[in-house]
Design an enzyme around this catalytic site. Sequence first.
Site, PDB file in Angstrom:
ATOM      1  CE1 TYR A 241       0.877  -0.020   4.488  1.00  0.00           C
ATOM      2  CE2 TYR A 241      -0.214  -2.140   4.203  1.00  0.00           C
ATOM      3  CZ  TYR A 241       0.581  -1.285   4.952  1.00  0.00           C
ATOM      4  OH  TYR A 241       1.090  -1.705   6.162  1.00  0.00           O
ATOM      5  NE  ARG A 390       7.573   8.172   7.984  1.00  0.00           N
ATOM      6  CZ  ARG A 390       7.190   6.926   7.691  1.00  0.00           C
ATOM      7  NH1 ARG A 390       8.075   5.962   7.642  1.00  0.00           N
ATOM      8  NH2 ARG A 390       5.926   6.647   7.453  1.00  0.00           N
TER       9      ARG A 390
END
Length: 421
Positions: A241, A390
Amino acid sequence: MTDSPAASPQARTSTPAQRAALLDASDPLAHFRDAFVASDDVVAYLDGNSLGRPTHASADRLARFATEQWGARLIRGWDESWYELPLSVGDRIGATVLGAAPGQTFVGDSTTVILYKLVRAALEARPDRTEIVLDSGNFPTDRFVLQGVAAERGATLRWIAPAHDGGVTAEQVADAVGPRTALVLLSHVAYRSGHLADAATITRLAHDAGALVLWDLCHSAGAVPVELDAWDVDLAAGCTYKYLNGGPGSPAFGYVRADLQATLTQPIQGWMGSAAPFEMGPEYAPHPGVRRFLSGTPAVVGMLAMQDMLDLLAHAGTERVRAKSVRLTELALDLVDELLVPLGVAVASPRDADRRGSHVTIDHAEFERVVPRLWQQGVVPDFRRPDGLRLGLSPLSTSFEEVRIGVEAIRAALLEGPAGP
C-alpha cells in the site's frame, strides 16, 4: 548527485519556486502524475511512503470488478483467475520491483503475518541455532513479531543499535552474527530515517556465518532498486500500500528463494497452501512450490489496485524511478537546509543519496504540534515520535512543486508559533 538541476550553482542562487519549476519542467516522468487520482484539498502529498495515491485505472478496475467479475462470474471466478492471483501477481511484483525470477513471490496476508510465517520457518530450518539478529530501530511489527517468536521458541534476540540518522551497517552485522545465529531480520530502508542498507554485503555476511536472512522491503519495493536473486537473499516480505499503491490494507507479499521452498515448513497450515486445496482431504500436505506459504482464502479485491501501479512501474523502469527519487529527496534536503535548519530543524536521514531511500526525516520539538495545522492546509507529511516529520516522496506521483510547497508550509507553521486558545 552533482549533475541534477537542484544541485547546480545556478539552482542554488534561484528561489525555491524557480528550482521546483525547473525540476518539474525537466522531469521525464512528469506525465505519470496524470495517472493518479488527486484530491482538491491536498496541495502537497508527502506521505506516499505510508499510503500511495490511487490510480485512475485502479478506480475503474475496482468498479468493474464488482459488476463484471464478482457480479457476473460469481463463484466461477475462482476457476477462471482468482485462484492463481496470489502467485501471478506475486510473479509480477517479483519481476517488476524485486529482481526475482518467477515462482518465488506470493501475495497473501498482512506484513506482520507473513513475517511471522517466515521467521518461524527460518528458525525451524536452523534447529541447532538459538539467536536472532535484529535492530532496535526497526518498525514495531518486526520487533514485536521477533519478541513473540523468541518467547515461543526459547531463542535469544541479539540487538543492533543503529544511528538515529542512519541505519544498520555491514560492520555492525559482522560483529553481531556468529555460530549461534539462526536468522538476521532487517529493513532494507529504515522506516524512520530512510537509511538504505547494503543488502548484498549484509546478506553475504549472514551467510558466511551460516544464518538465513529475511529482508523487510516495505519502504523499498517500488522506490529503490531491489535484486533479491542477485543478492542471494533467502526470505523477504513487504507491504503493497506504499509505493505499490494497492490501497489501505492491501495484502503483503512474501519471497522465498526457490531452493529453500521444499525445506521450509510454514507454521500456519491452511487450505490454500495445501497441495490440492479443492479436494478437501483429511490431512494437510504442503504444495510443492511457493504456494505452500499461503494459508487462508486470498484477498482478491485487495490484489486489484496494485496491478495498475505495477503497470506504471514497469513502463517507467527502475532506473528512472530511482533517479527521480534521488532528485526529489535532494531538493527536499536542499530546501530544508535553506529554510528549516536556521529554525532549529535537524536532518535525521542520510545525506549520501546512495544510502538514502525515498523519504527524508527531519526533527524538531514542535513538529507534533504543527502536523495537524499542516494537514488542515492540505500539506500532508507524517509524524514519527519523538519529534520526527517524514517527507515521503513517491517518484511517479510526487511533483517537485509539492516538495517546495510542503517545506515552505512547514517553515510558516514553525514561525507562527503555538495556536491561540
